[in-house]
Motif scaffolding. Structure first.
Motif, PDB file in Angstrom:
ATOM      1  N   ARG A 135       0.990  -1.427   0.088  1.00 54.64           N
ATOM      2  CA  ARG A 135       0.172   0.034   0.102  1.00 54.64           C
ATOM      3  C   ARG A 135       0.772   1.073  -0.052  1.00 54.64           C
ATOM      4  O   ARG A 135       0.408   2.444  -0.141  1.00 54.64           O
ATOM      5  CB  ARG A 135      -1.014   0.057   1.196  1.00 54.64           C
ATOM      6  N   LYS A 136       2.166   1.045   0.152  1.00 55.52           N
ATOM      7  CA  LYS A 136       3.105   2.470   0.169  1.00 55.52           C
ATOM      8  C   LYS A 136       4.313   1.918  -0.572  1.00 55.52           C
ATOM      9  O   LYS A 136       4.608   1.009  -0.796  1.00 55.52           O
ATOM     10  CB  LYS A 136       3.190   2.583   1.652  1.00 55.52           C
ATOM     11  N   ALA A 137       5.179   2.822  -0.818  1.00 54.68           N
ATOM     12  CA  ALA A 137       6.276   2.670  -1.560  1.00 54.68           C
ATOM     13  C   ALA A 137       7.287   1.702  -0.846  1.00 54.68           C
ATOM     14  O   ALA A 137       7.884   0.687  -1.285  1.00 54.68           O
ATOM     15  CB  ALA A 137       6.893   3.986  -1.870  1.00 54.68           C
ATOM     16  N   ALA A 138       7.270   1.904   0.494  1.00 52.45           N
ATOM     17  CA  ALA A 138       8.327   1.194   1.093  1.00 52.45           C
ATOM     18  C   ALA A 138       7.776  -0.400   1.265  1.00 52.45           C
ATOM     19  O   ALA A 138       8.844  -1.189   1.337  1.00 52.45           O
ATOM     20  CB  ALA A 138       8.118   1.599   2.851  1.00 52.45           C
ATOM     21  N   ASP A 139       6.536  -0.863   0.701  1.00 54.15           N
ATOM     22  CA  ASP A 139       6.294  -2.094   0.651  1.00 54.15           C
ATOM     23  C   ASP A 139       6.801  -2.846  -0.666  1.00 54.15           C
ATOM     24  O   ASP A 139       6.824  -4.114  -0.622  1.00 54.15           O
ATOM     25  CB  ASP A 139       4.406  -2.230   0.634  1.00 54.15           C
ATOM     26  N   ILE A 140       7.297  -2.039  -1.557  1.00 52.62           N
ATOM     27  CA  ILE A 140       7.730  -2.542  -2.779  1.00 52.62           C
ATOM     28  C   ILE A 140       9.175  -2.834  -2.413  1.00 52.62           C
ATOM     29  O   ILE A 140       9.907  -2.269  -2.983  1.00 52.62           O
ATOM     30  CB  ILE A 140       7.546  -1.636  -3.810  1.00 52.62           C
ATOM     31  N   SER A 141       9.240  -4.107  -1.998  1.00 54.41           N
ATOM     32  CA  SER A 141      10.665  -4.614  -1.662  1.00 54.41           C
ATOM     33  C   SER A 141      11.268  -5.485  -2.585  1.00 54.41           C
ATOM     34  O   SER A 141      10.690  -6.219  -3.274  1.00 54.41           O
ATOM     35  CB  SER A 141      10.545  -5.286  -0.279  1.00 54.41           C
ATOM     36  N   PRO A 142      12.810  -5.385  -2.823  1.00 55.91           N
ATOM     37  CA  PRO A 142      13.291  -6.281  -3.691  1.00 55.91           C
ATOM     38  C   PRO A 142      13.150  -7.753  -3.101  1.00 55.91           C
ATOM     39  O   PRO A 142      13.300  -8.652  -4.011  1.00 55.91           O
ATOM     40  CB  PRO A 142      14.792  -6.054  -3.544  1.00 55.91           C
ATOM     41  N   LEU A 180       7.671   1.157  -8.352  1.00 52.38           N
ATOM     42  CA  LEU A 180       6.979   0.039  -9.010  1.00 52.38           C
ATOM     43  C   LEU A 180       7.629  -0.435 -10.328  1.00 52.38           C
ATOM     44  O   LEU A 180       8.188  -1.368 -10.650  1.00 52.38           O
ATOM     45  CB  LEU A 180       5.542   0.198  -9.406  1.00 52.38           C
ATOM     46  N   GLN A 181       8.101   0.927 -10.928  1.00 49.70           N
ATOM     47  CA  GLN A 181       8.625   0.941 -12.217  1.00 49.70           C
ATOM     48  C   GLN A 181      10.057   0.215 -12.132  1.00 49.70           C
ATOM     49  O   GLN A 181      10.374  -0.791 -12.941  1.00 49.70           O
ATOM     50  CB  GLN A 181       8.704   2.001 -13.031  1.00 49.70           C
ATOM     51  N   GLU A 182      10.736   0.615 -11.054  1.00 51.57           N
ATOM     52  CA  GLU A 182      12.066   0.081 -10.935  1.00 51.57           C
ATOM     53  C   GLU A 182      12.064  -1.459 -10.574  1.00 51.57           C
ATOM     54  O   GLU A 182      12.748  -2.204 -11.244  1.00 51.57           O
ATOM     55  CB  GLU A 182      12.624   0.769  -9.823  1.00 51.57           C
ATOM     56  N   TRP A 183      10.934  -1.813  -9.780  1.00 51.96           N
ATOM     57  CA  TRP A 183      10.860  -3.227  -9.475  1.00 51.96           C
ATOM     58  C   TRP A 183      10.431  -4.095 -10.516  1.00 51.96           C
ATOM     59  O   TRP A 183      11.299  -5.140 -10.637  1.00 51.96           O
ATOM     60  CB  TRP A 183       9.890  -3.409  -8.422  1.00 51.96           C
ATOM     61  N   ILE A 184       9.419  -3.704 -11.442  1.00 56.97           N
ATOM     62  CA  ILE A 184       9.010  -4.472 -12.516  1.00 56.97           C
ATOM     63  C   ILE A 184      10.183  -4.455 -13.422  1.00 56.97           C
ATOM     64  O   ILE A 184      10.108  -5.601 -14.116  1.00 56.97           O
ATOM     65  CB  ILE A 184       7.864  -3.781 -13.117  1.00 56.97           C
ATOM     66  N   GLN A 185      11.086  -3.716 -13.642  1.00 58.03           N
ATOM     67  CA  GLN A 185      12.342  -3.799 -14.613  1.00 58.03           C
ATOM     68  C   GLN A 185      13.143  -5.049 -14.300  1.00 58.03           C
ATOM     69  O   GLN A 185      13.779  -5.432 -15.273  1.00 58.03           O
ATOM     70  CB  GLN A 185      12.960  -2.367 -14.644  1.00 58.03           C
ATOM     71  N   LEU A 190       0.280   5.893 -15.720  1.00 58.13           N
ATOM     72  CA  LEU A 190       0.365   4.310 -15.866  1.00 58.13           C
ATOM     73  C   LEU A 190       1.763   3.964 -15.253  1.00 58.13           C
ATOM     74  O   LEU A 190       2.813   4.792 -15.417  1.00 58.13           O
ATOM     75  CB  LEU A 190       0.470   4.301 -17.304  1.00 58.13           C
ATOM     76  N   ILE A 191       1.969   2.602 -14.929  1.00 53.52           N
ATOM     77  CA  ILE A 191       3.059   2.274 -14.628  1.00 53.52           C
ATOM     78  C   ILE A 191       3.968   1.704 -15.580  1.00 53.52           C
ATOM     79  O   ILE A 191       5.166   1.832 -16.020  1.00 53.52           O
ATOM     80  CB  ILE A 191       3.034   0.890 -13.907  1.00 53.52           C
ATOM     81  N   SER A 250       0.387   7.627  -7.951  1.00 54.99           N
ATOM     82  CA  SER A 250       1.242   9.098  -7.992  1.00 54.99           C
ATOM     83  C   SER A 250       1.112   9.819  -6.649  1.00 54.99           C
ATOM     84  O   SER A 250       2.233  10.419  -6.153  1.00 54.99           O
ATOM     85  CB  SER A 250       0.388   9.975  -8.973  1.00 54.99           C
ATOM     86  N   ARG A 251       0.164  10.021  -6.009  1.00 60.00           N
ATOM     87  CA  ARG A 251       0.090  10.771  -4.766  1.00 60.00           C
ATOM     88  C   ARG A 251       0.902  10.094  -3.613  1.00 60.00           C
ATOM     89  O   ARG A 251       1.285  10.959  -2.649  1.00 60.00           O
ATOM     90  CB  ARG A 251      -1.362  10.868  -4.237  1.00 60.00           C
ATOM     91  N   ASN A 252       0.895   8.851  -3.726  1.00 60.91           N
ATOM     92  CA  ASN A 252       1.760   8.023  -2.609  1.00 60.91           C
ATOM     93  C   ASN A 252       3.229   7.726  -3.141  1.00 60.91           C
ATOM     94  O   ASN A 252       3.945   6.957  -2.488  1.00 60.91           O
ATOM     95  CB  ASN A 252       1.192   6.830  -2.052  1.00 60.91           C
ATOM     96  N   ASN A 253       3.644   8.655  -4.301  1.00 58.52           N
ATOM     97  CA  ASN A 253       4.990   8.368  -4.781  1.00 58.52           C
ATOM     98  C   ASN A 253       5.496   6.911  -4.799  1.00 58.52           C
ATOM     99  O   ASN A 253       6.640   6.446  -4.425  1.00 58.52           O
ATOM    100  CB  ASN A 253       6.047   9.141  -3.745  1.00 58.52           C
ATOM    101  N   MET A 254       4.585   6.056  -5.385  1.00 57.31           N
ATOM    102  CA  MET A 254       4.646   4.855  -5.496  1.00 57.31           C
ATOM    103  C   MET A 254       5.436   4.423  -6.822  1.00 57.31           C
ATOM    104  O   MET A 254       5.746   3.145  -7.141  1.00 57.31           O
ATOM    105  CB  MET A 254       3.689   3.976  -5.292  1.00 57.31           C
TER     106      MET A 254
END
Length: 226
Positions: A43-50, A78-83, A113-114, A70-74
């Motif tokens: 639910r937040k950027a910190a949850d998108i862990s390697p 997300l884009q970096e993780w998906i790459q 968009l992601i 966008s509003r939560n700076n995610m």
């Protein structure tokens, strides 16, 4: 956590994230993987862990989801993780829209968009909420069949569903289309894969058929083996 464990994140903004959670656990059990699965809320950027092995982006309203991200700076996380091609991502319905590089029929001003899939997606391709339906989806990828007697179709649940109207790269594989008896255009693409990214226009989590959730877990397992 053991090195062999599989962490699956579910983006909990809108949509059937609890249904996805249930389906993933059931699919993991059929594959003999249940003890390895750990499901985490995102639910937040910190949850998108390697440390996440996979990520599910459920359905919902894509514009609202995009604004939340966008509003939560995610978005950049997300884009970096998906790459990273060792990270497996699956978007259903609105999730497919979010993962597309281009969209049609978007609202005035566009929407965040992601990206990641070299496709053009048409939002609400089949109409508005009242035009939601359930129809047979013809599966094109035989790897979704684990047994010889499994049907080559899937009962797809479409809710204000998008569709892939154009594929812009040979890296994209069509996994499923609407069956000829169910559409004026038998070539409507409703499921695709590009390397580590899976997208479906329908909602497998709203059915008892676990093939798509199993496919997603197998994608994760194959990367871990590599």
């Amino acid at each position: 956590m053991e090195a062999s464990s599989i962490r699956v994140g579910i983006l909990e903004i809108q949509g059937g994230f609890s249904e996805h959670r249930t389906a993933i656990l059931k699919a993991a059990e059929t594959l003999g993987m249940k003890e390895k699965i750990e499901i985490l809320s995102v639910r937040k950027a910190a949850d998108i862990s390697p440390a996440l092995s996979g990520l599910i982006i459920p359905g919902g309203e894509s514009t609202t989801m995009g604004l939340f991200i966008s509003r939560n700076n995610m978005a950049s996380s997300l884009q970096e993780w998906i790459q990273d091609e060792k990270h497996i991502t699956w978007g259903t319905c609105a999730g497919l829209i979010m993962l597309a590089n281009e969209t049609e029929k978007q609202k005035i001003g566009g929407q965040p968009l992601i990206g990641g899939l070299d496709i053009v997606v048409s939002r609400n391709y089949f109409g508005r909420q009242v035009n939601s339906f359930q129809e047979k989806v013809k599966i094109m990828d035989k790897s979704l069949f684990s047994e010889a007697n499994i049907p080559d179709h899937f009962e797809g649940v479409f809710i204000r569903a998008p569709a892939v109207v154009k594929v812009t790269s040979p890296k994209v594989t069509t996994l499923a289309v609407l069956s000829q008896s169910c559409s004026d255009n038998p070539g409507v693409i409703v499921a695709v894969r590009q390397k580590n990214i899976l997208g479906t226009a329908f909602h497998p989590e709203l059915t008892e058929d676990l093939r798509w959730h199993s496919y997603f877990l197998k994608m994760i397992a194959s990367v871990q083996v590599d």
